[in-house]
Motif scaffolding. Structure first.
Motif, short mmCIF file in Angstrom:
data_model
loop_
_atom_site.label_atom_id
_atom_site.label_comp_id
_atom_site.label_asym_id
_atom_site.label_seq_id
_atom_site.Cartn_x
_atom_site.Cartn_y
_atom_site.Cartn_z
N TRP A 1 -1.47 4.07 2.67
CA TRP A 1 -2.29 5.10 2.06
C TRP A 1 -2.00 6.40 2.13
CZ3 TRP A 1 -5.79 5.28 -2.20
CH2 TRP A 1 -6.48 6.56 -2.20
N ARG B 1 0.79 -1.08 0.02
CA ARG B 1 0.00 -0.15 -0.12
C ARG B 1 0.81 1.34 -0.05
NH1 ARG B 1 -5.03 0.13 -1.85
NH2 ARG B 1 -6.30 1.78 -0.96
N VAL C 1 -3.03 -1.00 5.64
CA VAL C 1 -3.53 -0.49 4.15
C VAL C 1 -3.61 0.90 4.17
CG1 VAL C 1 -5.17 -0.23 2.62
CG2 VAL C 1 -4.43 -2.71 3.09
#
Length: 430
Positions: A186, A62, A182
């Motif tokens: 991000w 990610r 994640v």
């Protein structure tokens, strides 16, 4: 002599505490450390080492997710496509992902989780670079479909791995930790992606490709196969027909599809809407980073509590809050206004994500965990396919049409999930 010393008699008195790194001359400092341990233990403790390897790989993957959120800007800026053409290319990417999710689910059950995940991530790296270098609308469309085909193929395998490794009671917590990883990646990727885009969009493709390859190599080297043995009856009974006959699962996928259509507007049409207000890629990167930052701070605090509540009511509440956040975007015209609405719908995303994947794991038979996850992935791929198509058309009418439609759809999804609630409760732990 400690009271736990095996040589101590029944009446032995404990010795006075000895100063150490944890207890200084002025008195013990254990209470704060104890409170931290008490906070972390129910959130992080008890999960197998293999899960944490998968968690680390997901974080690495990610950290490089830069192409998808900036794809619309790349296509309209670097490749000179119109908004409609860019929307079509992103829809083709989503169409490829539809096929890839289904194929990934079947492969995870038949060829194994480890092989499927590794092959998919290595292929994604190659396809990512291909899309970054091709020119011309026909070549871009073909490369986008190829990338979509392998981009999300690893997801059913990863979800099945978690269900294989973690006991049902701990699965919401495990999926929540993956969600947190994640979004940690991000938040970093959005800020770096916005800055790198100013230096040249090709940087985004290279970073994204390398992190995909790194994820695949890590899993291949450090994660053993987790697929449970399949008996003869399971081999005969397995397949998509089983999932399609499962009306609860089909209903759940359809409700989630509506929700994902709304949620994906933040990655597809929002940067285009911000562009109409004179806000470029760096502004979008800063605004959308609020999504990851809030998840990083809030999700670990609430995930354990939310996952213990009725899953369908939690999902309905999350869907509704997401709708309100997107509905309020109709009032946004500055970076900070967009960031404020992002914070609102992010709260809804946090609520829903605490149980979304866990419901699938509860509904799936052991031998079809990959296939069920692949069908569930259709909601995500379908949302990504429909979001740019529908979103760009609505944005063409006007931003109010887009954001108010998102509000209505999210509330409809909340109502649908409440209707599914009794059946979900009968089938699973939530």
């Amino acid at each position: 002599m400690s009271s736990l010393d095996p040589d101590a008699g029944p009446s032995a008195s404990p010795a006075p505490p000895v100063p150490s790194a944890a207890t200084g001359p002025s008195g013990p400092s254990d209470p704060p450390a104890g409170r931290v341990a008490a906070f972390l233990r129910p959130r992080l403790g008890g999960l197998p080492r293999t899960f944490w390897v998968l968690w680390a790989g997901s974080l690495l993957n990610r950290l490089g997710t830069m192409v998808e959120p900036f794809l619309g800007l790349y296509l309209t800026t670097a490749r000179g496509l119109s908004i409609a053409q860019a929307g079509a290319v992103m829809a083709v990417l989503g169409a490829g992902s539809l096929v890839g999710q289904l194929a990934g689910g079947v492969l995870a059950d038949r060829a194994g989780r480890r092989l499927t995940l590794t092959a998919a991530t290595l292929a994604t790296g190659a396809a990512m670079l291909t899309l970054g270098y091709v020119q011309g609308i026909a070549a871009i469309v073909a490369a986008a479909f190829a990338l979509g085909l392998v981009l999300d193929m690893y997801r059913p395998a990863a979800a099945a791995m978690v269900a294989d490794l973690v006991a049902p009671a701990d699965r919401p917590r495990a999926f929540g930790l993956l969600f947190w990883a994640v979004n940690l990646g991000w938040a970093v990727a959005m800020v770096l992606g916005g800055a790198l885009a100013r230096q040249g969009f090709l940087w985004l493709f290279w970073v994204n490709a390398l992190t995909c390859v790194g994820f695949g190599i890590l899993v291949w080297r450090a994660v053993p196969e987790t697929r449970p043995p399949r008996d003869r009856r399971a081999r005969v009974a397995g397949g998509f027909a089983t999932v399609l006959r499962d009306r609860v699962m089909v209903g759940y996928v359809l409700v989630t599809l509506v929700y994902i259509f709304v949620l994906m507007q933040g990655m597809t049409t929002m940067p285009l809407a911000m562009k109409e207000h004179g806000l470029g890629p760096q502004s979008y990167g800063l605004a959308i980073a609020a999504n990851g930052v809030l998840i990083i701070i809030v999700q670990p605090l609430v995930n354990t509590w939310l996952s213990a509540r009725d899953h369908s009511r939690v999902l309905a509440a999350g869907f509704a809050v997401v709708g309100v956040g997107y509905g309020l975007t109709v009032l946004a015209s500055t970076v900070w206004a967009y960031a404020a609405t992002i914070l609102i719908w992010t709260l809804g995303e946090i609520i829903a994500a605490s149980v979304l994947q866990a419901v699938v794991a509860d509904l799936a038979p052991d031998h079809l965990r990959g296939t069920y996850s692949g069908v569930y992935g259709l909601a995500w791929s379908g949302g990504f396919l429909l979001a740019p198509l529908g979103g760009t058309q609505l944005l063409g009418v006007g931003a109010p049409a887009l954001w108010l439609t998102c509000l209505g759809l999210a509330l409809a999804a909340a109502a649908g999930q409440l209707a599914l609630g009794p059946a979900v409760r009968r089938r699973g732990s939530g």
